[in-house]
Design an enzyme around this catalytic site. Structure first.
Site, PDB file in Angstrom:
ATOM      1  N   SER A  57       0.851  -1.190   0.000  1.00 28.40           N
ATOM      2  CA  SER A  57       0.000   0.000   0.000  1.00 28.40           C
ATOM      3  C   SER A  57       0.884   1.237   0.000  1.00 28.40           C
ATOM      4  O   SER A  57       2.060   1.177   0.356  1.00 28.40           O
ATOM      5  CB  SER A  57      -0.900   0.018   1.238  1.00 28.40           C
ATOM      6  OG  SER A  57      -0.167   0.382   2.402  1.00 28.40           O
ATOM      7  N   ASP A  58       0.345   2.370  -0.393  1.00 31.81           N
ATOM      8  CA  ASP A  58       1.054   3.622  -0.166  1.00 31.81           C
ATOM      9  C   ASP A  58       0.911   3.981   1.315  1.00 31.81           C
ATOM     10  O   ASP A  58       0.206   3.317   2.075  1.00 31.81           O
ATOM     11  CB  ASP A  58       0.511   4.721  -1.073  1.00 31.81           C
ATOM     12  CG  ASP A  58       1.555   5.799  -1.381  1.00 31.81           C
ATOM     13  OD1 ASP A  58       2.499   5.947  -0.581  1.00 31.81           O
ATOM     14  OD2 ASP A  58       1.425   6.482  -2.401  1.00 31.81           O
ATOM     15  N   TYR A  59       1.567   5.039   1.711  1.00 33.31           N
ATOM     16  CA  TYR A  59       1.654   5.451   3.113  1.00 33.31           C
ATOM     17  C   TYR A  59       0.258   5.605   3.724  1.00 33.31           C
ATOM     18  O   TYR A  59      -0.472   6.527   3.378  1.00 33.31           O
ATOM     19  CB  TYR A  59       2.415   6.775   3.167  1.00 33.31           C
ATOM     20  CG  TYR A  59       2.898   7.225   4.518  1.00 33.31           C
ATOM     21  CD1 TYR A  59       4.231   7.055   4.886  1.00 33.31           C
ATOM     22  CD2 TYR A  59       2.051   7.851   5.411  1.00 33.31           C
ATOM     23  CE1 TYR A  59       4.694   7.503   6.117  1.00 33.31           C
ATOM     24  CE2 TYR A  59       2.498   8.298   6.639  1.00 33.31           C
ATOM     25  CZ  TYR A  59       3.822   8.129   6.994  1.00 33.31           C
ATOM     26  OH  TYR A  59       4.264   8.581   8.209  1.00 33.31           O
ATOM     27  N   THR A  60      -0.111   4.672   4.594  1.00 33.16           N
ATOM     28  CA  THR A  60      -1.431   4.595   5.255  1.00 33.16           C
ATOM     29  C   THR A  60      -2.580   4.510   4.260  1.00 33.16           C
ATOM     30  O   THR A  60      -3.720   4.842   4.590  1.00 33.16           O
ATOM     31  CB  THR A  60      -1.680   5.766   6.236  1.00 33.16           C
ATOM     32  OG1 THR A  60      -1.796   7.002   5.497  1.00 33.16           O
ATOM     33  CG2 THR A  60      -0.584   5.892   7.262  1.00 33.16           C
ATOM     34  N   GLY A  61      -2.300   4.054   3.044  1.00 36.38           N
ATOM     35  CA  GLY A  61      -3.344   3.989   2.028  1.00 36.38           C
ATOM     36  C   GLY A  61      -4.500   3.096   2.418  1.00 36.38           C
ATOM     37  O   GLY A  61      -5.663   3.383   2.094  1.00 36.38           O
TER      38      GLY A  61
END
Length: 758
Positions: free
Chosen positions: A303-307
């Site tokens: 995932s992207d940052y906290t996506g």
């Protein structure tokens, strides 16, 4: 596209969804031979892991001991201390960390895990190495202006060499999003608006970072991002929704991702945006059907940052546990920063909401890439403090940064051959970027230091220009008291003005969307005042996106796009300004007449009421204050030569299974050597799916001595004429095609036609 996805309600039914999965074709795929098969000794580890340890292998967090400016590049978060993070790693709660503080940090963490953890599974160390590690290269969109994928491969190779020397195994790059709305700040991270160029640079950057073997101590794993269509964010607003047809997704946005994966990238990153109502992080159609089933991708998706957590605020998940379940069942193997997988995956498995077989498969993928990176053979293969120093900012690396900077610059305009400059003339260097160790490296630099970069005035003086004055005149986004008066006085005392204006580092990049892609008002006021002195002006634009130029900036006799060039900024600019080399860059994205034209791209459709070639006509596809065109289009760029295009030679017909050669003679009628980027465009006049007014199909960069000519030929095949038909399958149809060999997407160059016959 939406017809092929399960309904949201079905996706949220917990155990019911698991039962549906168990009887689905996807369940059968799990039994097939895994392309990421592991040695028996590593495979055995999966059977020994607790659910908590398995979830730990799927959890990646920011390093508690951060490197450089890493803490300023992402939203603030609270987490454990460095000692606490080591304890989590030893306990098997982490697969690795990102954006850490170099080899010493990596050594301490890896040593603790290899000595104290139960299963001795090595950590993986990742970082944002976007356009260089310690040696900084031009921002990616600037590098794409070189039209040299080989250059991108070489700069990525150096970035990998430096980063791997500092303990880094994995980079979150390349960003391959097609960007057609330049209000979006992250246009600086990609290769611009064209699909072909995007594909070429995606593949080249992967090959550069990963080298000949992922296990080599100078290779790092590439990560294709952001999957998918992040560059199509509505209104150019970062993190915003994307709403587009499956046709546009497959024709425009997906090809560069596939090119990167086909080049061997072993990781990908889910994008923040939703597509047609479904967040990418929770979209099984994207992650499973397209990526796994169609493209056969064997690696890991993070995932992207906290996506994953952000699906809660988006209204797609109830809470963290629900978000973890949705993301995991959608096909996201690893969670970044939110801790949702570590917190909730074990319970989700015990409750029957997530099948353990799927968890094991994701763990297997993670262990497989660690094995490919050579970490099981030697967990410390990239961790060496001495090597970290000796690999950093070598003479060869800095020379490559300078070369890349020279090739990235684009000469938009050069009336009266104002450039190149005579270094003996009195030069007034005016503007907020005239001097100083700021805004040189560009956005998204974690480990580089502007204090080590060469600023503009230093570069000019290094080149032998001794009669140079510097005056800021204004700030980037605010006026300076007395600044304009001082600048006018400096201009009046000089022979020529070099106006260094544009965007700061903070105006481009993530979360830096702009509603107006113009030079800020205080700098425009400065430009207007200096222009009134009547002195000749060379505008040097610092920018991370295409700009809409206005007033005195647009009207200046010479305009050079210098982007953010990195470590050797000043030296590279001086090389071009004084004629040590001829500019050879071409725009990878259009410069529109006005901000209101965005999103704009050269390969638009004609519409049923196309804009006329001549004077405006009523009721046509045209803005009231601007033509349906760019001020400076994709592919545009001048040289110090005088390049002319001879008549095109093209056969009248192309046989259905044949190929044709299309050629023109390119001549440099000037007195200076140059490099011309000769571009081949086509248009399919009539098809069952309307086609763009032009599409780039090939190009060649040609070196021309003064007075020299070269016969430039391209071979065109039927496969290059394909498009997606009404059934979304590749097709090609007989008919008439326009073809241009031209210096830009709007230039006539040499034009002809041919007929494809069955």
């Amino acid at each position: 596209m939406t017809d092929t996805t399960i309904s949201r309600r079905a996706a949220l039914l917990g155990a019911g969804a698991v039962a549906a999965w168990a009887s689905s074709p996807a369940r059968a795929l799990l039994a097939q031979t895994d392309a990421m098969a592991l040695p028996a000794s590593i495979e055995a580890l999966i059977g020994k892991m607790t659910l908590e340890e398995k979830a730990g292998q799927l959890q990646l967090n920011a390093a508690a001991w951060g490197g450089g400016v890493a803490t300023a590049l992402n939203p603030p978060s609270t987490g454990p201390s460095f000692d606490g993070q080591i304890a989590d790693a030893v306990a098997g709660k982490l697969t690795g960390v990102f954006n850490g503080n170099g080899a010493e940090m990596a050594r301490r963490m890896q040593q603790a895990v290899m000595r104290g953890s139960r299963l001795k599974i090595p950590l993986i160390f990742a970082a944002d190495v976007i356009h260089g590690h310690r040696t900084i290269f031009p921002v990616p969109v600037a590098e794409a202006a070189s039209f040299e994928p080989d250059l991108a491969m070489r700069t990525a190779r150096v970035a990998a060499y430096e980063a791997a020397g500092a303990g880094i195994d994995w980079t979150f790059f390349p960003m391959v999003d097609i960007a057609r709305d330049q209000r979006w700040g992250r246009t600086m991270e990609g290769a611009g608006e064209d699909v072909m160029l995007g594909r070429l640079f995606a593949a080249a950057r992967v090959r550069g970072f990963q080298g000949k073997s992922l296990a080599a101590d100078d290779a790092v794993m590439a990560c294709i991002k952001h999957f998918a269509a992040y560059g199509a964010a509505e209104s150019g607003l970062d993190y915003n929704i994307v709403d587009l047809s499956e046709r546009t997704l497959r024709e425009v946005y997906l090809p560069p991702y596939k090119a990167g994966f086909d080049a061997g990238a072993m990781s990908g990153m889910a994008s923040f945006n939703e597509i047609n109502g479904i967040p990418a992080t929770g979209n099984p159609w994207l992650m499973k059907q397209v990526l796994r089933d169609e493209w056969k991708f064997p690696g890991i998706i993070v995932s992207d940052y906290t996506g994953d957590e952000e699906m809660i605020a988006a209204g797609f998940a109830n809470d963290g546990k629900d978000a973890a379940r949705i993301a995991f069942l959608a096909g996201v193997d690893m969670s970044m920063q939110s801790n949702l997988y570590a917190l909730h995956v074990p319970a989700l498995v015990r409750e029957g909401a997530v099948p353990q077989e799927l968890v094991d498969r994701s763990v297997r993928r993670v262990l497989a890439v660690k094995q490919q990176l050579g970490l099981f053979d030697d967990p410390f293969r990239r961790i060496d403090k001495k090597r970290e120093k000796t690999r950093s900012r070598t003479k060869a690396a800095l020379a490559l940064s300078r070369e890349a900077g020279r090739k990235a610059m684009v000469l938009l305009k050069n009336e009266g051959d104002l450039l190149p400059l005579d270094k003996n003339r009195r030069i007034a260097l005016i503007g907020p970027f005239a001097s100083g160790q700021h805004d040189l490296n560009g956005p998204w630099v974690v480990y580089g230091d502007n204090n080590q970069a060469v600023d503009l005035v230093t570069g000019l003086r290094n080149a032998g220009a001794t009669n140079v004055s510097t005056t800021p005149g204004s700030g980037v986004e605010e006026p300076l008291a007395g600044g304009i008066d001082a600048a006018v006085a400096a201009a009046q005392a000089a022979d020529i003005v070099v106006l260094a204006i544009g965007e700061s580092e903070g105006m481009s990049g993530e979360a830096q969307s702009r509603t107006s892609i113009t030079v800020p008002a205080p700098q425009m006021a400065l430009a207007e005042a200096v222009a009134k002195t009547g002195k000749p002006i060379v505008v040097l634009l610092k920018n991370g996106r295409g700009l809409a130029l206005e007033g005195a900036v647009r009207d200046a006799p010479a305009i050079l796009v210098t982007w953010f060039l990195g470590s050797e900024s000043g030296n590279a600019i001086a090389d071009v300004l004084f004629g040590a080399c001829s500019p050879s860059g071409r725009l990878p994205m259009s410069f529109p007449y006005e901000s209101g034209q965005e999103p704009y791209h050269y390969d638009h459709k004609a519409t049923g009421r196309p804009a006329p070639a001549g004077p405006r006509e009523p009721y046509k596809a045209q803005w009231r204050t601007a033509p349906n065109a760019a001020l400076y289009p994709f592919g545009h760029g001048l040289t110090y030569g005088k390049v002319g295009y001879g008549a095109i030679t093209v056969p009248a017909t192309m046989a259905w299974d044949g190929r044709i050669e299309i050629a023109a003679t390119i001549t440099n009628g000037g007195t200076r050597a140059c490099e011309e980027v000769v571009q081949l465009y086509i248009r399919d006049r009539v098809a069952t799916i309307t086609r763009p007014v032009r599409e780039l199909k090939a190009y060649r960069k040609v070196a021309l001595a003064p007075g020299a000519s070269e016969h430039v030929a391209f071979t065109l095949t039927r496969e290059q004429l394909q498009f997606l038909g009404q059934d979304l399958q590749p097709t090609v149809e007989p008919g008439t095609f326009d073809v241009w060999i031209a210096p830009s997407a709007q230039a006539d160059g040499a034009h002809g036609t041919f007929e494809l016959v069955r």
